[in-house]
Design a protein around this motif. Structure first.
Motif, PDB file in Angstrom:
ATOM      1  N   GLY A  17       1.424   5.835  -0.977  1.00 17.07           N
ATOM      2  CA  GLY A  17       1.312   4.794   0.155  1.00 17.07           C
ATOM      3  C   GLY A  17       1.816   3.896   0.614  1.00 17.07           C
ATOM      4  O   GLY A  17       1.647   2.891   0.957  1.00 17.07           O
ATOM      5  N   ALA A  18       0.773   3.034  -1.023  1.00 18.28           N
ATOM      6  CA  ALA A  18       0.653   1.306  -0.949  1.00 18.28           C
ATOM      7  C   ALA A  18       1.783   1.148  -1.550  1.00 18.28           C
ATOM      8  O   ALA A  18       2.206   0.067  -1.484  1.00 18.28           O
ATOM      9  N   LEU A  19       2.737   2.065  -2.591  1.00 15.99           N
ATOM     10  CA  LEU A  19       3.707   1.560  -2.497  1.00 15.99           C
ATOM     11  C   LEU A  19       5.070   1.861  -1.161  1.00 15.99           C
ATOM     12  O   LEU A  19       5.786   0.345  -1.587  1.00 15.99           O
ATOM     13  N   ILE A  20       4.547   2.621  -0.566  1.00 14.08           N
ATOM     14  CA  ILE A  20       5.315   2.768   0.542  1.00 14.08           C
ATOM     15  C   ILE A  20       4.859   1.467   1.463  1.00 14.08           C
ATOM     16  O   ILE A  20       6.190   0.864   2.009  1.00 14.08           O
ATOM     17  N   GLY A  21       3.980   1.177   1.614  1.00 10.99           N
ATOM     18  CA  GLY A  21       3.546  -0.384   2.169  1.00 10.99           C
ATOM     19  C   GLY A  21       3.981  -1.816   1.604  1.00 10.99           C
ATOM     20  O   GLY A  21       4.617  -2.487   2.298  1.00 10.99           O
ATOM     21  N   VAL A  22       4.117  -1.308   0.406  1.00 15.32           N
ATOM     22  CA  VAL A  22       3.993  -2.868  -0.344  1.00 15.32           C
ATOM     23  C   VAL A  22       6.572  -2.759  -0.327  1.00 15.32           C
ATOM     24  O   VAL A  22       6.797  -3.911  -0.197  1.00 15.32           O
ATOM     25  N   ALA A  23       6.816  -1.550  -0.129  1.00 16.05           N
ATOM     26  CA  ALA A  23       8.396  -1.187   0.284  1.00 16.05           C
ATOM     27  C   ALA A  23       8.484  -2.289   1.332  1.00 16.05           C
ATOM     28  O   ALA A  23       9.817  -2.881   1.867  1.00 16.05           O
ATOM     29  N   VAL A  24       7.741  -1.379   2.735  1.00 13.86           N
ATOM     30  CA  VAL A  24       7.903  -2.042   4.091  1.00 13.86           C
ATOM     31  C   VAL A  24       7.893  -3.783   4.179  1.00 13.86           C
ATOM     32  O   VAL A  24       8.192  -4.378   4.934  1.00 13.86           O
ATOM     33  N   VAL A  25       6.703  -4.538   3.355  1.00 11.88           N
ATOM     34  CA  VAL A  25       6.498  -5.392   3.417  1.00 11.88           C
ATOM     35  C   VAL A  25       7.662  -6.479   2.619  1.00 11.88           C
ATOM     36  O   VAL A  25       7.676  -7.314   3.311  1.00 11.88           O
ATOM     37  N   VAL A  26       8.051  -5.618   1.540  1.00 13.26           N
ATOM     38  CA  VAL A  26       9.296  -6.400   1.274  1.00 13.26           C
ATOM     39  C   VAL A  26      10.543  -6.615   1.921  1.00 13.26           C
ATOM     40  O   VAL A  26      11.126  -7.438   1.951  1.00 13.26           O
ATOM     41  N   TYR A  27      10.986  -5.656   2.953  1.00 11.71           N
ATOM     42  CA  TYR A  27      11.782  -5.291   3.344  1.00 11.71           C
ATOM     43  C   TYR A  27      11.582  -6.715   4.846  1.00 11.71           C
ATOM     44  O   TYR A  27      12.536  -6.834   5.632  1.00 11.71           O
TER      45      TYR A  27
ATOM     46  N   ILE B  46      -4.286  11.460   5.123  1.00  8.03           N
ATOM     47  CA  ILE B  46      -3.747  10.364   5.721  1.00  8.03           C
ATOM     48  C   ILE B  46      -4.073   9.209   4.305  1.00  8.03           C
ATOM     49  O   ILE B  46      -4.493   8.188   5.207  1.00  8.03           O
ATOM     50  N   LEU B  47      -4.583   9.468   3.481  1.00 10.52           N
ATOM     51  CA  LEU B  47      -4.440   8.463   2.477  1.00 10.52           C
ATOM     52  C   LEU B  47      -3.487   7.467   2.211  1.00 10.52           C
ATOM     53  O   LEU B  47      -3.559   6.833   1.838  1.00 10.52           O
ATOM     54  N   VAL B  48      -2.358   8.423   2.551  1.00 10.47           N
ATOM     55  CA  VAL B  48      -0.692   7.634   2.492  1.00 10.47           C
ATOM     56  C   VAL B  48      -0.791   6.926   3.574  1.00 10.47           C
ATOM     57  O   VAL B  48      -0.396   6.120   3.143  1.00 10.47           O
ATOM     58  N   MET B  49      -1.316   7.599   4.998  1.00  9.44           N
ATOM     59  CA  MET B  49      -0.942   6.364   5.623  1.00  9.44           C
ATOM     60  C   MET B  49      -1.900   5.157   5.613  1.00  9.44           C
ATOM     61  O   MET B  49      -1.487   4.286   5.731  1.00  9.44           O
ATOM     62  N   GLY B  50      -3.637   6.008   5.397  1.00  5.25           N
ATOM     63  CA  GLY B  50      -4.209   4.889   4.996  1.00  5.25           C
ATOM     64  C   GLY B  50      -3.810   3.653   4.064  1.00  5.25           C
ATOM     65  O   GLY B  50      -3.999   2.431   4.551  1.00  5.25           O
ATOM     66  N   GLY B  51      -2.988   3.889   2.950  1.00 12.55           N
ATOM     67  CA  GLY B  51      -2.802   3.185   1.342  1.00 12.55           C
ATOM     68  C   GLY B  51      -1.362   2.545   2.309  1.00 12.55           C
ATOM     69  O   GLY B  51      -2.268   0.781   1.863  1.00 12.55           O
ATOM     70  N   ALA B  52      -0.470   2.735   2.565  1.00 18.55           N
ATOM     71  CA  ALA B  52       0.730   2.132   3.678  1.00 18.55           C
ATOM     72  C   ALA B  52       0.064   0.893   4.575  1.00 18.55           C
ATOM     73  O   ALA B  52       0.291  -0.192   4.439  1.00 18.55           O
ATOM     74  N   LEU B  53      -1.242   1.006   5.010  1.00 17.87           N
ATOM     75  CA  LEU B  53      -1.499   0.532   6.114  1.00 17.87           C
ATOM     76  C   LEU B  53      -2.519  -0.138   5.795  1.00 17.87           C
ATOM     77  O   LEU B  53      -1.656  -1.802   5.950  1.00 17.87           O
ATOM     78  N   ALA B  54      -2.973  -0.594   4.976  1.00 17.25           N
ATOM     79  CA  ALA B  54      -3.501  -1.674   4.326  1.00 17.25           C
ATOM     80  C   ALA B  54      -3.238  -2.353   3.907  1.00 17.25           C
ATOM     81  O   ALA B  54      -3.260  -3.592   4.253  1.00 17.25           O
ATOM     82  N   VAL B  55      -2.058  -1.331   2.745  1.00 16.43           N
ATOM     83  CA  VAL B  55      -0.578  -3.108   1.688  1.00 16.43           C
ATOM     84  C   VAL B  55      -0.125  -3.644   3.686  1.00 16.43           C
ATOM     85  O   VAL B  55      -0.118  -5.093   3.447  1.00 16.43           O
ATOM     86  N   ALA B  56       0.557  -2.636   4.493  1.00 16.45           N
ATOM     87  CA  ALA B  56       0.916  -3.578   5.720  1.00 16.45           C
ATOM     88  C   ALA B  56      -0.044  -4.161   5.779  1.00 16.45           C
ATOM     89  O   ALA B  56       1.147  -5.815   6.823  1.00 16.45           O
ATOM     90  N   LEU B  57      -0.813  -4.385   6.233  1.00 13.67           N
ATOM     91  CA  LEU B  57      -1.392  -5.536   7.645  1.00 13.67           C
ATOM     92  C   LEU B  57      -1.905  -6.583   6.942  1.00 13.67           C
ATOM     93  O   LEU B  57      -1.124  -7.080   7.612  1.00 13.67           O
ATOM     94  N   LEU B  58      -1.820  -6.496   5.478  1.00 17.15           N
ATOM     95  CA  LEU B  58      -2.000  -7.836   4.995  1.00 17.15           C
ATOM     96  C   LEU B  58      -0.983  -8.150   4.292  1.00 17.15           C
ATOM     97  O   LEU B  58      -1.013  -8.921   4.713  1.00 17.15           O
ATOM     98  N   GLY B  59       0.601  -7.527   3.955  1.00 15.25           N
ATOM     99  CA  GLY B  59       1.527  -8.204   3.589  1.00 15.25           C
ATOM    100  C   GLY B  59       2.466  -8.558   4.853  1.00 15.25           C
ATOM    101  O   GLY B  59       3.631  -9.216   4.566  1.00 15.25           O
ATOM    102  N   PHE B  60       1.824  -8.012   6.392  1.00 16.55           N
ATOM    103  CA  PHE B  60       2.923  -8.608   7.657  1.00 16.55           C
ATOM    104  C   PHE B  60       1.610  -9.981   8.697  1.00 16.55           C
ATOM    105  O   PHE B  60       2.209 -10.194   9.220  1.00 16.55           O
TER     106      PHE B  60
END
Lengths: 142, 138
Positions: A17-27, B46-60
């Motif tokens: 999930g964190a990797l997916i997050g990094v990908a969307v932030v980079v994009y 839930i953890l996939v979405m939570g992990g992605a969301l946590a990183v995106a919230l900070l990165g956005f």
């Protein structure tokens, strides 16, 4: 509700999930675009002017399993689902994501991270429909 | 179209795809086990979405429409704000399809790249569904 603890993969799911997050932030921060897969693909169908960028993103997704295998990853199995349900599911996902302006990535990750009320409504709707559909197919008509 | 933007798009797609594979989201059986609240429930997603969301919230953070990226690309952010019938109806249809096969667009494209036969049919039908939407609504 009974949690299947043997199937639960907290570490790899959180890391993926964190990797997916990094990908969307980079994009977003470099390419200036929302990484919503249905939107990226939909724009390709509509021959958007920025199609090379879209095609490159899709190519990255398609090449990912090759990279994954090279690093010792194991591919998931074939789903074993019949063609009628795959066909119906694909049509619903394609039509629905365009009508609803997004999918799991565009609404569920990017939109929620932007604190968009539209994406919150969309995410609640597709999650509810997903839960309901599995309940019907596995517990009512199975 | 700047070549650097195309390269960034490829790298983003690649990273996204590896994330889907690592997380388990590229496995429809795991997705369906998450959606099956009344069965043997697998809460991993839930953890996939939570992990992605946590990183995106900070990165956005601090991203504003109207700006440009370090590559000189305009920041393209959605402008619609109203929750309307199309948004909800479309999302309900999408969720029904997601629950039927355990596949959403990203994982389907990753599985296509893995040569899994279920993905080829699903992606073809998904493209047809998108084309149908275009025909009906324009």
């Amino acid at each position: 509700m009974a949690i299947d603890w043997l199937a639960f993969t907290p570490a790899s799911s959180l890391a993926g999930g964190a990797l997916i997050g990094v990908a969307v932030v980079v994009y977003l921060r470099l390419a200036g675009r929302i990484a919503g897969i249905s939107g990226v693909v939909g724009g390709l169908i509509e021959r958007a002017a920025d199609w090379p960028v879209r095609l490159a993103f899709v190519a990255g997704l398609v090449v990912a399993p090759t990279l994954w295998l090279a690093f010792g990853g194991v591919l998931p199995a074939a789903s074993g689902q019949g063609w009628p349900s795959l066909l119906a599911a694909g049509l619903l996902v394609g039509f629905g994501t365009r009508l609803g302006s997004g999918c799991t990535s565009g609404h569920g990750v990017c939109g929620l991270a932007r604190r968009s009320p539209r994406s919150l409504a969309a995410t609640l709707a597709f999650m509810a429909a997903g839960f309901a559909t599995v309940y019907v197919t596995r517990h009512l008509i199975a | 179209m700047k070549p650097k933007t195309v390269a960034v798009a490829f790298a983003s797609g690649l990273l996204f795809g590896v994330g889907l594979l690592l997380s388990g989201m590229a496995d429809p059986a795991k997705v369906l086990a998450f959606l099956d609240l009344a069965g043997a429930w697998d809460p991993s997603l839930i953890l996939v979405m939570g992990g992605a969301l946590a990183v995106a919230l900070l990165g956005f953070r601090g991203v504003r429409a109207g700006g440009t990226t370090p590559l000189g690309e305009p920041l393209n952010l959605p402008t619609a704000t109203r929750v309307d019938g199309r948004l909800v109806a479309g999302s309900l249809l999408f969720g029904a399809g997601w629950g039927l096969a355990g596949l959403c667009p990203g994982p389907a494209l990753v599985r296509l790249g893995a040569g899994l036969p279920d993905a080829a049919l699903f992606v073809a039908a998904m493209l047809a569904g998108m084309a149908l939407h275009r025909v009906v609504f324009r």
